[in-house]
Design a protein around this motif. Structure first.
Motif, PDB file in Angstrom:
ATOM      1  N   VAL A 121      28.988  45.672  36.196  1.00  0.00           N
ATOM      2  CA  VAL A 121      30.187  45.278  35.535  1.00  0.00           C
ATOM      3  C   VAL A 121      31.113  46.610  36.039  1.00  0.00           C
ATOM      4  O   VAL A 121      30.793  47.396  36.997  1.00  0.00           O
ATOM      5  N   ARG A 122      32.507  45.984  36.093  1.00  0.00           N
ATOM      6  CA  ARG A 122      33.422  47.066  36.388  1.00  0.00           C
ATOM      7  C   ARG A 122      33.468  48.223  35.845  1.00  0.00           C
ATOM      8  O   ARG A 122      33.124  48.272  34.654  1.00  0.00           O
ATOM      9  N   SER A 123      33.841  49.370  36.651  1.00  0.00           N
ATOM     10  CA  SER A 123      33.593  50.635  35.848  1.00  0.00           C
ATOM     11  C   SER A 123      34.508  50.886  34.623  1.00  0.00           C
ATOM     12  O   SER A 123      34.232  51.381  33.709  1.00  0.00           O
ATOM     13  N   ASP A 124      35.448  50.065  34.758  1.00  0.00           N
ATOM     14  CA  ASP A 124      36.555  50.101  33.276  1.00  0.00           C
ATOM     15  C   ASP A 124      36.090  49.154  32.291  1.00  0.00           C
ATOM     16  O   ASP A 124      36.924  48.915  31.419  1.00  0.00           O
ATOM     17  N   VAL A 179      35.190  42.956  41.580  1.00  0.00           N
ATOM     18  CA  VAL A 179      36.212  44.049  41.819  1.00  0.00           C
ATOM     19  C   VAL A 179      37.620  43.117  41.653  1.00  0.00           C
ATOM     20  O   VAL A 179      38.644  44.036  41.221  1.00  0.00           O
ATOM     21  N   HIS A 180      37.545  42.062  42.068  1.00  0.00           N
ATOM     22  CA  HIS A 180      38.990  41.339  41.790  1.00  0.00           C
ATOM     23  C   HIS A 180      38.850  40.387  40.484  1.00  0.00           C
ATOM     24  O   HIS A 180      39.893  39.905  40.250  1.00  0.00           O
ATOM     25  N   GLN A 181      38.156  40.988  39.535  1.00  0.00           N
ATOM     26  CA  GLN A 181      38.015  40.424  38.048  1.00  0.00           C
ATOM     27  C   GLN A 181      37.873  38.802  38.240  1.00  0.00           C
ATOM     28  O   GLN A 181      38.402  38.227  37.288  1.00  0.00           O
ATOM     29  N   GLU A 182      37.112  38.287  39.089  1.00  0.00           N
ATOM     30  CA  GLU A 182      36.806  36.622  39.152  1.00  0.00           C
ATOM     31  C   GLU A 182      35.533  36.598  38.413  1.00  0.00           C
ATOM     32  O   GLU A 182      35.150  35.465  38.194  1.00  0.00           O
ATOM     33  N   THR A 183      34.754  37.579  38.047  1.00  0.00           N
ATOM     34  CA  THR A 183      33.461  37.419  37.291  1.00  0.00           C
ATOM     35  C   THR A 183      33.318  38.726  36.530  1.00  0.00           C
ATOM     36  O   THR A 183      33.848  39.665  37.002  1.00  0.00           O
ATOM     37  N   GLU A 184      32.594  38.738  35.406  1.00  0.00           N
ATOM     38  CA  GLU A 184      32.551  39.731  34.480  1.00  0.00           C
ATOM     39  C   GLU A 184      31.408  40.524  34.793  1.00  0.00           C
ATOM     40  O   GLU A 184      31.357  41.753  34.610  1.00  0.00           O
TER      41      GLU A 184
END
Length: 488
Positions: A121-124, A179-184
């Motif tokens: 997942v994204r680091s944040d 990273v472009h928040q298009e998927t979780e």
């Protein structure tokens, strides 16, 4: 009465020595028998009949000592003979056992490859547990479908969680979507991480792993049953430069076919550049891509790809992790190679003049990694890698290597993976020893033209450098391999 006591004392002493000798004889017989069995089974010292001479000498010692003990004569001489024989045979057995342990160690992972898949997942992201993930994005059409399916099945069984899966074109496309928040969340095969690193050097700080699963798959190569004592065979040498277990799947930066003819004492090293544009076997589905990408589907995919390219059967493979393998160079006192063009390496900024150059481990690593400052690019790097491998092997088979025997054994186990059996390896060493080191080693590399417009099966969204193979160069390489195999 004193004479009787004296005679009785000598008689008791004689019985003790006889019993001691009998015990020694049992030990010598056991150790010698095991030594002879190991020598003959593994073809150790099987040149000029040396292993048979050793077996005969040990047999004579055992029979002669048995006769002396039975006749109760030459007791002191027999004890000394048996003690010396026990020490020598035990030392020899230790050496043979170390060879057998090394062979077992480097072969222990030869029949399987390891893939590690992770859910990221994204680091944040606030998501920290796989049970929180509702959907995953992954490339299921680029040869990794089986691994991704195995990951999802494992999550379902171990975590009682069903996760929806969506397909994308590649792991880089999945990373970009994350990273472009298009998927979780995405699935990422660790083998592809260096590809993502080439796309975004800062990728590791942008994503985090919340779940991982290691998959073990059988390695299936066409090793033939009669190749142990074969006079002609091919060995695939794969050079990787990565961290972690030697059994971990990785792209192959070095791809050399070693064609060996023991009868003519010829060895031909054929280098296929890592960027050669070829049909990738097995997980590659026969699709065109650069050769180095075959390694991400397992070493057997690289073997089968090269078998198809050259129209030969490859009997064995050897994988070398250059980072750890070249540490042996310092134990061997360095190596000497002939450098045919002056250059400075990016790794370590080492300057290499034309002529004979002496290399320590770090210099050797710089020598085999460099390609951008070489006239022939990856082709010339392949030639340099061949030179270093050959130089290390020559040092390993020399008597000077015996000083660091234990360290070398340990180092080889950490840096080499092979399905080459000890008897076959010993046959090569025996031929080398018997011929006085007169193997003729020749090298060749196929040539091609660089292009940036050819599609990659593993990385369809990227514009990559590929080497389109020149047909006449490939035909020439094939003919040279056949000539060596046919003894011409």
């Amino acid at each position: 009465m004193s004479r009787y006591r004296k005679s009785l004392r000598f008689s008791k002493k004689g019985k003790k020595i006889r019993l001691f000798n009998a015990t020694l004889l049992i030990l010598v017989s056991a150790v010698s028998g095991l030594l002879v069995f190991s020598l003959l089974k593994n073809n150790v010292l099987a040149f000029r009949g040396l292993n048979l001479i050793i077996a005969f000498a040990l047999g004579v010692v055992v029979l002669l000592s048995s006769f002396f003990i039975w006749k109760n004569t030459f007791r002191i001489f027999t004890a000394a003979l048996l003690l010396v024989t026990l020490l020598l045979s035990s030392g020899a057995m230790y050496g043979v056992k170390s060879l057998m342990d090394l062979s077992s160690g480097v072969q222990s992972t030869s029949n399987y490859s390891e893939f590690e898949l992770g859910v990221y997942v994204r680091s944040d992201s606030q998501v920290s547990d796989i049970k929180q993930v509702q959907a995953l994005l992954a490339p299921t059409e680029n040869g990794d479908r089986d691994n991704i399916t195995a990951l999802l099945e494992h999550i379902k069984e171990s975590k009682k969680t069903d996760i929806a899966l969506s397909n994308t074109s590649s792991y880089i496309a999945a990373y970009n979507a994350l990273v472009h928040q298009e998927t979780e969340a995405i699935v990422l095969n660790s083998t592809f991480e260096d590809m993502i690193a080439s796309h975004d050097a800062d990728y590791a700080s942008k994503i985090k792993k919340i779940y991982s699963y290691k998959i073990t798959r059988q390695v299936e190569t066409g090793k033939r049953s009669d190749s142990t004592n074969a006079d002609v065979f091919n060995i695939y040498v794969s050079g990787i430069d990565t961290y972690g277990s030697i059994s971990s799947v990785s792209r192959s930066d070095v791809n050399i076919i070693m064609t060996v003819n023991r009868k003519t004492k010829k060895v031909l090293l054929t280098t296929t550049p890592r960027d050669a544009y070829v049909a990738i076997a097995d997980g590659g589905g026969g699709q065109m891509d650069k050769l180095t990408h075959a390694g991400i589907y397992g070493v057997d995919a690289s073997v089968h790809t090269l078998e198809n390219l050259y129209g030969i059967r490859i009997d064995y493979y050897v994988r070398l992790n250059f980072t750890s393998f070249l540490k042996l160079v310092d134990l061997l006192g360095g190596i000497d190679v002939e450098n045919d063009q002056e250059f400075t390496s990016a790794h370590g900024n080492y300057h290499f003049p034309v002529g004979t150059v002496h290399l320590d481990s770090q210099q050797a690593l710089g020598f085999v990694r460099e390609r951008y400052s070489l006239e022939g690019g990856d082709n010339d790097r392949g030639k340099n890698q061949e030179k270093v491998i050959e130089a290390v092997i020559q040092k390993l088979t020399s008597t000077s290597a015996l000083k660091h025997y234990n360290e070398i054994i340990s180092g080889l186990q950490d840096s080499v993976q092979t399905n080459l059996e000890l008897p076959t390896l010993m046959n090569l060493v025996n031929t080398q020893l018997e011929s006085g080191g007169s193997y003729q080693v020749a090298s060749q590399a196929i040539a091609g033209n660089g292009r940036m417009d050819l599609p990659s099966y593993a990385m369809p969204d990227s514009s990559l450098y590929m080497m389109e193979i020149q047909p006449e160069s490939l035909d020439s390489a094939k003919a040279a391999i056949q000539n060596v195999m046919e003894g011409k």
